[in-house]
Design a protein around this motif. Structure first.
Motif, PDB file in Angstrom:
ATOM      1  N   PHE A  11      34.305 -11.774  -2.896  1.00 15.77           N
ATOM      2  CA  PHE A  11      34.416 -10.710  -1.906  1.00 15.77           C
ATOM      3  C   PHE A  11      33.572 -11.114  -0.705  1.00 15.77           C
ATOM      4  CE2 PHE A  11      33.325  -6.673   0.074  1.00 15.77           C
ATOM      5  CZ  PHE A  11      34.523  -5.977   0.019  1.00 15.77           C
ATOM      6  N   ASP A  27      41.103   2.108  -1.783  1.00 12.14           N
ATOM      7  CA  ASP A  27      41.364   3.520  -1.464  1.00 12.14           C
ATOM      8  C   ASP A  27      42.695   4.002  -2.009  1.00 12.14           C
ATOM      9  OD1 ASP A  27      38.944   4.030  -0.411  1.00 12.14           O
ATOM     10  OD2 ASP A  27      39.505   3.383   1.625  1.00 12.14           O
ATOM     11  N   ARG A  51      29.278   6.946   1.844  1.00 10.65           N
ATOM     12  CA  ARG A  51      29.500   5.505   1.835  1.00 10.65           C
ATOM     13  C   ARG A  51      28.225   4.757   2.238  1.00 10.65           C
ATOM     14  NH1 ARG A  51      34.470   3.096   1.601  1.00 10.65           N
ATOM     15  NH2 ARG A  51      35.471   5.028   2.169  1.00 10.65           N
ATOM     16  N   ASN A  62      35.170   3.089  -3.033  1.00 13.39           N
ATOM     17  CA  ASN A  62      36.375   3.791  -2.543  1.00 13.39           C
ATOM     18  C   ASN A  62      36.112   5.294  -2.428  1.00 13.39           C
ATOM     19  OD1 ASN A  62      36.453   4.633  -5.169  1.00 13.39           O
ATOM     20  ND2 ASN A  62      38.565   3.999  -5.575  1.00 13.39           N
ATOM     21  N   TRP A  93      34.372   0.262  -7.233  1.00 11.90           N
ATOM     22  CA  TRP A  93      33.500  -0.388  -6.260  1.00 11.90           C
ATOM     23  C   TRP A  93      33.439  -1.887  -6.483  1.00 11.90           C
ATOM     24  CZ3 TRP A  93      30.627   3.782  -8.837  1.00 11.90           C
ATOM     25  CH2 TRP A  93      30.012   3.379 -10.034  1.00 11.90           C
ATOM     26  N   ARG A 104      25.928   2.089   0.180  1.00 11.39           N
ATOM     27  CA  ARG A 104      25.619   0.760   0.725  1.00 11.39           C
ATOM     28  C   ARG A 104      24.138   0.433   0.579  1.00 11.39           C
ATOM     29  NH1 ARG A 104      29.686  -0.427   4.708  1.00 11.39           N
ATOM     30  NH2 ARG A 104      31.459  -0.992   3.399  1.00 11.39           N
ATOM     31  N   LEU A 120      28.945  -3.539  -2.457  1.00 12.35           N
ATOM     32  CA  LEU A 120      29.532  -4.177  -1.277  1.00 12.35           C
ATOM     33  C   LEU A 120      30.624  -3.290  -0.709  1.00 12.35           C
ATOM     34  CD1 LEU A 120      29.707  -7.843  -2.599  1.00 12.35           C
ATOM     35  CD2 LEU A 120      27.949  -6.812  -1.162  1.00 12.35           C
ATOM     36  N   ALA A 121      31.303  -2.566  -1.558  1.00 13.49           N
ATOM     37  CA  ALA A 121      32.351  -1.637  -1.112  1.00 13.49           C
ATOM     38  C   ALA A 121      32.526  -0.539  -2.154  1.00 13.49           C
ATOM     39  CB  ALA A 121      33.669  -2.396  -0.951  1.00 13.49           C
ATOM     40  N   GLU A 161      38.284  -8.708   3.981  1.00 14.43           N
ATOM     41  CA  GLU A 161      37.721  -7.446   3.515  1.00 14.43           C
ATOM     42  C   GLU A 161      38.731  -6.302   3.615  1.00 14.43           C
ATOM     43  OE1 GLU A 161      33.863  -5.200   4.579  1.00 14.43           O
ATOM     44  OE2 GLU A 161      33.407  -7.341   4.680  1.00 14.43           O
ATOM     45  N   GLN A 162      39.513  -6.358   4.759  1.00 19.10           N
ATOM     46  CA  GLN A 162      40.425  -5.249   5.034  1.00 19.10           C
ATOM     47  C   GLN A 162      41.379  -4.919   3.879  1.00 19.10           C
ATOM     48  OE1 GLN A 162      39.686  -3.585   7.413  1.00 19.10           O
ATOM     49  NE2 GLN A 162      41.400  -2.196   7.774  1.00 19.10           N
ATOM     50  N   TRP A 204      41.163  -5.409   0.770  1.00 19.97           N
ATOM     51  CA  TRP A 204      40.419  -4.852  -0.343  1.00 19.97           C
ATOM     52  C   TRP A 204      40.193  -3.362  -0.171  1.00 19.97           C
ATOM     53  CZ3 TRP A 204      40.013  -6.118  -4.974  1.00 19.97           C
ATOM     54  CH2 TRP A 204      39.991  -7.433  -5.385  1.00 19.97           C
ATOM     55  N   HIS A 205      39.836  -2.991   1.108  1.00 20.14           N
ATOM     56  CA  HIS A 205      39.629  -1.559   1.358  1.00 20.14           C
ATOM     57  C   HIS A 205      40.894  -0.774   1.151  1.00 20.14           C
ATOM     58  CE1 HIS A 205      35.518  -1.049   2.337  1.00 20.14           C
ATOM     59  NE2 HIS A 205      35.536  -2.186   3.064  1.00 20.14           N
TER      60      HIS A 205
END
Ligand code: ADP
Ligand code: MG
Length: 631
Positions: free
Chosen positions: A100, A11, A42, A31, A18, A46, A28-29, A3-4, A6-7
């Motif tokens: 993801f 960003d 955020r 930016n 997203w 979610r 799911l995520a 996941e990391q 991807w963040h």
């Protein structure tokens, strides 16, 4: 994939992005840019699915943004989203399927195209508006290249004015089409456009396809058209407006002069009636010797002055016309007689009267005036002699020629007066019918001759046509509509010879000497007269007089009660009274009687003794001239 990373990736991208769960459509995520752009935090994201963002959650939604993209290519969709503050935006989304956190997911890049779409829509609308305005405008609009003037686009109005088809214009230059009569005007416009970007050219002439000249105002602006410098020009056709303006100005001028002329003529009429009357009385006593001749000369001069006064009235259209079936040859003969002593020795007079020349309905006195005025002008144009020709004939104008002369097609009698004199240039020709236009020295010309001729001819339903060349002489042609009637033989019917009478006549006239003369003439012929200086006095006289009053002879225009009002008052208590109006302004009677009917007796000033006596006699003997009955 973790996941990391991807963040970190999300960003690092400045566009809102997203990651969605492909099954639930939950976020799911998201930016940072997405959070900023949409206004949701955020954790709010979610808790939502993309359905919560979408404005139209309908059948199209599940398909958009979630369907499998074509192999290898990202999917594109356009959606309307609502931001947290309620504001609606249009977004273009590019998405790809990814995994993801072990789920089937979709990576979405959001591009806000709200402004871009709005700009495009506005541009499209403005283009449509311009195209509509351009084509539908009643004013001619063109786009042509600079500096050459090659037409790129023109509207219907322009084609209408110019008489061309669109194909004949587009791609051609103003020069090839010969549009500008004065190329200097276009050069001035191009110069203005180069320096200040816009230009106004007033009263320039455009030549149409048929060669007709239109007067136009041009409003031009420099524009770019597909990268090429062009001129956007609005062409206003002012031909008709200009013509009307000229016509109005001319008719105002004629009206003012007419009013002046009729005022002057009115005053002269009174004086001339007195001069004529007394010279006639004198002539009766002194028929021989020097004094007899002198009186006769005075009378002749006064008659000429009276005829001039009538001309002035004719010109101001205030004269009562006496149109009769007449033979133009008779008028030509009598005018010729008067003309001979005026011509002098160096001018040869040729008279060619066509015996077949037809009959017209016109006022004989006016036709003689026309002839005399034209002949005298011809004489003046030949100071060192020459030939003056007077001709008559018939002509049947067919339509093309008639149109050229602005006449109705049909049968005419034409009267032509031509000379071998100085002739006229175009500039002079353009003005000759204007009152007071003269090229003669002060004291030699009044500039009224042709204005009077024109008025006379028009009043008799005719028209006039001139050709002239400097140094080559001049020809005037007068066209009078020919009628299918016989003219009375020997010209004027004989007027009833003047007879006296013994009736009582009330003479009402504010001009004292004319009143005295009228009474004197009537008394000398056996009538009994009563006199009054105005309407009020007339009523007093009529009420105090015990005997009968047979006839009221009254001036129409007087201070206080006028003639018509007086007649109305008197009719109340003297119903047997007959009425004869006297006037220098015949048209004033129209106020009381709607029109000059034949049942109204009118004696026009200036009048002769003969006129007065015969009118008085005929009114007294005719049962239809009673006073008007007023309710
Ligand atoms: P006037 O004779 O008093 O000048 P008109 O109205 O009769 O006024 O004529 C106006 C002008 O037209 C004249 O001054 C003269 O310039 C011109 N004109 C008229 N008739 C002729 C002619 N036959 N030949 C040359 N010029 C003429
Ligand atoms: Mg003249």
């Amino acid at each position: 994939m973790q996941e990391q990373p991807w963040h970190l990736f999300l960003d690092a991208i400045p566009l809102p992005m997203w990651v969605l769960d492909r099954e639930t459509l939950a976020f799911l995520a998201v930016n940072e840019p997405a959070i900023r752009h949409y206004g949701f935090s955020r954790s709010e994201f979610r808790a939502m699915t993309t359905r919560d963002l979408c404005l139209r959650v309908d059948e199209e939604f599940p398909k958009t943004g979630t369907e499998e993209p074509t192999k290898g290519l990202p999917g594109h969709t356009i959606q309307e989203h609502r931001k947290k503050d309620g504001c609606v935006i249009e977004v273009e989304m590019t998405s790809s399927n990814i995994h993801f956190g072990g789920r089937a997911a979709r990576l979405v890049v959001v591009h806000d195209v709200t402004q871009q779409t709005r700009d495009q829509r506005e541009l499209r609308q403005s283009r449509e508006r311009f195209a509509k305005a351009f084509q539908l405008s009643p004013v001619a609009i063109t786009i042509s290249t600079l500096p050459e003037g090659r037409y790129v686009d023109v509207n219907h109005a322009f084609l209408n004015i110019m008489g061309y088809s669109r194909e004949a214009v587009i791609g051609r230059t103003v020069r090839e089409l010969g549009v500008w009569v004065d190329s200097g005007d276009r050069a001035a416009m191009v110069e203005d456009l180069a320096t200040v970007g816009r230009s106004t050219i007033s009263r320039t002439q455009f030549r149409t396809k048929s060669g007709e000249i239109r007067l136009t105002n041009i409003f031009a602006e420099r524009v770019e058209f597909e990268g090429i410098p062009c001129v956007l020009a609005i062409t206003q056709d002012i031909t008709e407006a200009h013509r009307l303006e000229e016509q109005l100005r001319q008719s105002q001028k004629m009206q003012a002069i007419g009013r002046l002329a009729s005022g002057v003529a009115h005053d002269f009429s009174n004086m001339l009636s007195v001069i004529l009357g007394y010279s006639e009385l004198l002539a009766e006593r002194n028929q021989t010797g020097l004094s007899g001749k002198s009186v006769e000369e005075i009378r002749k001069a006064a008659e000429r002055a009276a005829s001039l006064t009538r001309q002035l009235l004719a010109f101001s259209r205030q004269q009562v016309l006496h149109p009769k079936a007449m033979n133009v040859n008779h008028a030509a003969e009598s005018a010729t007689k008067m003309l001979v002593p005026l011509l002098g020795e160096d001018i040869e007079l040729l008279v060619k009267l066509d015996p077949a020349a037809g009959v017209v309905r016109a006022d004989a006195v006016q036709i003689e005036q026309v002839l005399l005025n034209l002949a005298i002008n011809a004489r003046d144009a030949m100071p060192r002699g020459g030939r003056l020709m007077i001709e008559t004939g018939n002509i049947d104008l067919d339509s093309p020629f008639a149109e050229l002369a602005e006449l109705h097609p049909g049968p005419y009698v034409v009267l032509s007066i031509s000379d071998t004199g100085s002739g006229m240039d175009a500039e002079t020709l353009a003005h000759i019918f204007e009152p007071f236009f003269t090229t003669k020295a002060p004291g030699k010309g009044t500039g009224l001759g042709l204005a009077i001729v024109y008025a006379c001819v028009k009043q008799n339903g005719g028209d006039i046509w001139v050709t002239s060349q400097p140094g080559k002489g001049t020809c005037f042609k007068v066209y009078l509509p020919r009628i299918d009637e016989e003219a009375p033989l020997g010209g004027e019917p004989t007027t009833a010879s003047a007879q006296g009478g013994s009736e009582t006549v009330l003479v009402v006239e504010d001009d004292e000497s004319l009143r005295a003369l009228t009474a004197r003439v009537l008394e000398a012929n056996g009538y009994v007269t009563l006199q009054a200086g105005d309407g009020k006095q007339a009523i007093e006289v009529a009420t105090s007089h015990s005997g009968p009053i047979d006839l009221l002879v009254t001036d129409v225009v007087m201070p206080g009660l006028d003639g018509g009002e007086l007649a109305a008052v008197l009719s109340a208590f003297r119903p047997e009274l007959k009425l004869l109006y006297v006037s220098g302004y015949p048209n004033q009677l129209i106020t009381y009687h709607g029109a000059l009917e034949t049942s109204i007796a009118l004696l026009e000033k200036p009048f002769t003794t003969q006129d007065l006596l015969s009118r008085v006699r005929s009114v007294l003997s005719n049962p239809s001239f009673n006073l008007p009955r007023h309710a």
